[in-house]
Design an enzyme around this catalytic site. Sequence first.
Site, PDB file in Angstrom:
ATOM      1  N   CYS A 170      -8.018  22.053  78.596  1.00 49.67           N
ATOM      2  CA  CYS A 170      -7.473  21.060  77.870  1.00 49.67           C
ATOM      3  C   CYS A 170      -6.713  19.888  78.255  1.00 49.67           C
ATOM      4  O   CYS A 170      -7.119  18.600  77.972  1.00 49.67           O
ATOM      5  CB  CYS A 170      -7.201  21.758  76.249  1.00 49.67           C
ATOM      6  SG  CYS A 170      -6.531  23.186  76.404  1.00 49.67           S
TER       7      CYS A 170
ATOM      8  N   ARG B  87      -6.936  33.015  85.200  1.00 47.67           N
ATOM      9  CA  ARG B  87      -5.802  33.795  84.444  1.00 47.67           C
ATOM     10  C   ARG B  87      -5.747  34.973  85.105  1.00 47.67           C
ATOM     11  O   ARG B  87      -6.330  35.863  85.326  1.00 47.67           O
ATOM     12  CB  ARG B  87      -6.130  34.088  82.774  1.00 47.67           C
ATOM     13  CG  ARG B  87      -6.486  32.872  82.172  1.00 47.67           C
ATOM     14  CD  ARG B  87      -7.034  32.829  80.696  1.00 47.67           C
ATOM     15  NE  ARG B  87      -7.466  31.491  80.023  1.00 47.67           N
ATOM     16  CZ  ARG B  87      -7.650  31.358  78.844  1.00 47.67           C
ATOM     17  NH1 ARG B  87      -7.926  32.470  78.145  1.00 47.67           N
ATOM     18  NH2 ARG B  87      -8.230  30.233  78.416  1.00 47.67           N
TER      19      ARG B  87
ATOM     20  N   GLN C 195     -15.880  28.409  81.085  1.00 50.74           N
ATOM     21  CA  GLN C 195     -15.876  28.289  79.708  1.00 50.74           C
ATOM     22  C   GLN C 195     -17.004  27.140  79.513  1.00 50.74           C
ATOM     23  O   GLN C 195     -17.140  26.175  80.187  1.00 50.74           O
ATOM     24  CB  GLN C 195     -14.801  27.908  79.187  1.00 50.74           C
ATOM     25  CG  GLN C 195     -13.483  28.818  79.225  1.00 50.74           C
ATOM     26  CD  GLN C 195     -12.356  28.416  78.639  1.00 50.74           C
ATOM     27  OE1 GLN C 195     -11.925  27.320  79.098  1.00 50.74           O
ATOM     28  NE2 GLN C 195     -11.786  29.128  77.943  1.00 50.74           N
TER      29      GLN C 195
ATOM     30  N   ASP D 170     -16.938  24.679  77.685  1.00 47.60           N
ATOM     31  CA  ASP D 170     -15.511  24.080  77.034  1.00 47.60           C
ATOM     32  C   ASP D 170     -15.836  22.748  76.538  1.00 47.60           C
ATOM     33  O   ASP D 170     -16.412  21.821  77.386  1.00 47.60           O
ATOM     34  CB  ASP D 170     -14.487  24.176  77.802  1.00 47.60           C
ATOM     35  CG  ASP D 170     -13.195  24.237  77.039  1.00 47.60           C
ATOM     36  OD1 ASP D 170     -13.106  24.332  75.856  1.00 47.60           O
ATOM     37  OD2 ASP D 170     -12.223  24.290  77.921  1.00 47.60           O
TER      38      ASP D 170
ATOM     39  N   HIS E  71     -14.167  19.206  74.242  1.00 50.55           N
ATOM     40  CA  HIS E  71     -12.861  18.506  73.433  1.00 50.55           C
ATOM     41  C   HIS E  71     -13.268  17.473  72.787  1.00 50.55           C
ATOM     42  O   HIS E  71     -13.746  16.635  73.365  1.00 50.55           O
ATOM     43  CB  HIS E  71     -11.723  18.575  74.082  1.00 50.55           C
ATOM     44  CG  HIS E  71     -11.149  19.685  74.878  1.00 50.55           C
ATOM     45  ND1 HIS E  71     -11.552  20.319  76.068  1.00 50.55           N
ATOM     46  CD2 HIS E  71     -10.270  20.584  74.432  1.00 50.55           C
ATOM     47  CE1 HIS E  71     -10.820  21.349  76.245  1.00 50.55           C
ATOM     48  NE2 HIS E  71     -10.114  21.704  75.121  1.00 50.55           N
TER      49      HIS E  71
ATOM     50  N   LYS F  82      -7.645  28.107  63.982  1.00 46.70           N
ATOM     51  CA  LYS F  82      -9.085  28.305  64.641  1.00 46.70           C
ATOM     52  C   LYS F  82      -9.901  28.979  63.871  1.00 46.70           C
ATOM     53  O   LYS F  82      -9.677  29.878  63.124  1.00 46.70           O
ATOM     54  CB  LYS F  82      -8.906  28.650  66.194  1.00 46.70           C
ATOM     55  CG  LYS F  82      -8.463  30.058  66.063  1.00 46.70           C
ATOM     56  CD  LYS F  82      -8.525  30.677  67.643  1.00 46.70           C
ATOM     57  CE  LYS F  82      -7.702  31.900  67.770  1.00 46.70           C
ATOM     58  NZ  LYS F  82      -7.668  32.470  69.138  1.00 46.70           N
TER      59      LYS F  82
ATOM     60  N   HIS G  18     -10.674  21.725  70.002  1.00 45.05           N
ATOM     61  CA  HIS G  18     -11.013  22.404  71.095  1.00 45.05           C
ATOM     62  C   HIS G  18     -12.134  23.421  70.657  1.00 45.05           C
ATOM     63  O   HIS G  18     -12.140  23.948  69.442  1.00 45.05           O
ATOM     64  CB  HIS G  18      -9.969  23.426  71.580  1.00 45.05           C
ATOM     65  CG  HIS G  18      -8.765  22.797  71.594  1.00 45.05           C
ATOM     66  ND1 HIS G  18      -7.959  22.724  72.880  1.00 45.05           N
ATOM     67  CD2 HIS G  18      -7.794  22.066  70.989  1.00 45.05           C
ATOM     68  CE1 HIS G  18      -7.043  22.125  72.782  1.00 45.05           C
ATOM     69  NE2 HIS G  18      -6.709  21.653  71.776  1.00 45.05           N
TER      70      HIS G  18
END
Length: 666
Positions: free
Chosen positions: A357, A386, A404, A406, A408, A492, A538
Amino acid sequence: MSEMFKITLPDGSVRQVAAGTTPADVAAAIGPGLAKAAIAARVDGELRDIMRPFEGDTELALVTSRDEADALELARHDYAHVLAEAVQALWPGTQITFGPSTEDGFYYDVKAPEDRAPFSMDDLPAIEEKMREIIRADKPLRREVWSREDLIAKWNADGETFKAEWAAELPEGEELTVYWSGEDWLDMCRGPHLASTGKLDPQAFKLMRVAGAYWRGDQNNAQLTRIYGTGWLSKKQLDAHLHRLEEAAKRDHRKLGAEMDLFHLQAEAHGSVFWHPKGYVIWRALEAYMRRAIDAAGYAEIKTPQVMDARQWEQSGHWGKYRENMFVIPDEVPNTEDDRPIVSDEADWMALKPMNCPAHVLVFKQGIKSYRDLPLRLYENGCCHRNEPHGALHGLMRVRQFTQDDAHIFCREDQIVDEVRSFCELADRVYRDFGFTYAIKLALRPEKRFGSDTDWDKAEEELRNAVKEAGLATPEYGWEELPGEGAFYAPKLEWHLTDAIGRTWQVGTIQSDRVLPERLDASYTAADGERHRPVMLHRAIFGSYERFIGILIEHFAGKLPQWLAPVQAVVATIVSDADEYAREVAAKLRDAGIRVEVDLRNEKINYKVREHSVAKVPNLLVVGKREAEEGTVALRTLGEGAKQQVIALDELLARLADAAKAPDIS
């Protein structure tokens, strides 16, 4: 005259009771059936022992086994205590520490006496039998409040050094309680508990395994043995759970991944996946599917750096809130001389990105953005790292390096509900394409968070309204709100998929975030000519490719839909006379877009069938001399046993080409 309390029941009726009255007394006064069925009570919403006296005016709801969540929590907590009592009865001198309930059972951490080895699987049958003996004894479970001094003295006198240490460190002013099991055994516990051990079903639990543990989770402390069990309200529930575990073991993606030659993991790269060619075929098929989906939905794909300066993570808030889960890197050339440290104390710090992000905000900030440019949907197949503890890693399901799907979405306030609704519809199509049903949950603000209550109120309501507009806020979709489960920067929506054996997996999410655009100074020029903050949504659907592939393998027990199967067909010969024809068949299949292999080995056909069945190849095409002469193949479909169909090659090509199309294409 004794003091009287007002007890308000769920139907609104009020009963006057004397001090010293318990919920069990109220249940008995209502009727013998309820007196027998009631196992605990909710007193002003707090779950309590049914034998604990009221302390004042209160609202009372009696708990029975029909209140399954509460009943299971109580039973599993009690099973844990019975486990500890059994171990100490069998091996005096055993020290006990903690024993909580878990999602499907319980465990207890214990330290074996000095005169014996740590507990092992061989000890479990004896412990189980002793537990059943304690349950059948129907020992009353009685709560007592103790002073800290008396409790510490008791534990020290009994040689319970772990318990004594813990009792000494509990907060001042906290009420310290113990629970007696009969008159001969006690444990320090906040409760609540059932009225007696006999309320448990002696046939509804099973000890499952043992593992190493450390006192208070610190590897510098004493090593303990953790004994795990599963506990239920009835033997029927236990049997059903054990059957699910048996099915899950058959579907274990690590086992199937090896049998299908998809991937492996090894110590040289803890928590990172080595994808084999066949496994990466699945990855690429999913990646292509997702690209088609996001292209059609108006996203722009980007790629951002793996390593970013610590100052960026400080500004985003991750350095303070998330640093323990990040891989940090000194920003200097390592020293190569033996007599000096590899890195100096003066190095600036960088970090491998644990999420995408902040980088996406930096892309958004390039150039001036107008309100007409919004919504801007930025997508990345973003590789993240991570720093998960070694003990928490689990195949593809919990890794350190993952990618991901992912994205945004930067949008105006007035666009939020429409954007979230559109995402809900996109996620619905994707999950249905893979054959999943799901439940949607709204995770609300946690106790520790960034942002004002006003912003959180607004963000939570926007997500709520979007789900309602999409028609998904219904029991059919498992709609539920989860207090305290949101991220530290945003509420979320979560998608919880249900797999073929009834397990649930939290996968997709969309979060409405006003905090990060503020912290990273993202803005656009509004119609009034002023700078405004965008709202940042997100979102992910797969969650991570690694975990989603693991879920797919287990959901389908390795028998993936043909469009995802790494090898969609194998042409296997019965005799060497058919080798050339097998090559011709394979060539035509490849021309039709089918992923095919040829098996010309000098092995019996039954051996070949077994081998390719274990590898979960969906179509086995058997050819011999007759098939070569007639231009046919004998088709065996995975899961249909010895059944086979002789089919003309042209018909086969059309059938397999159609089956191999992805669901969004076919």
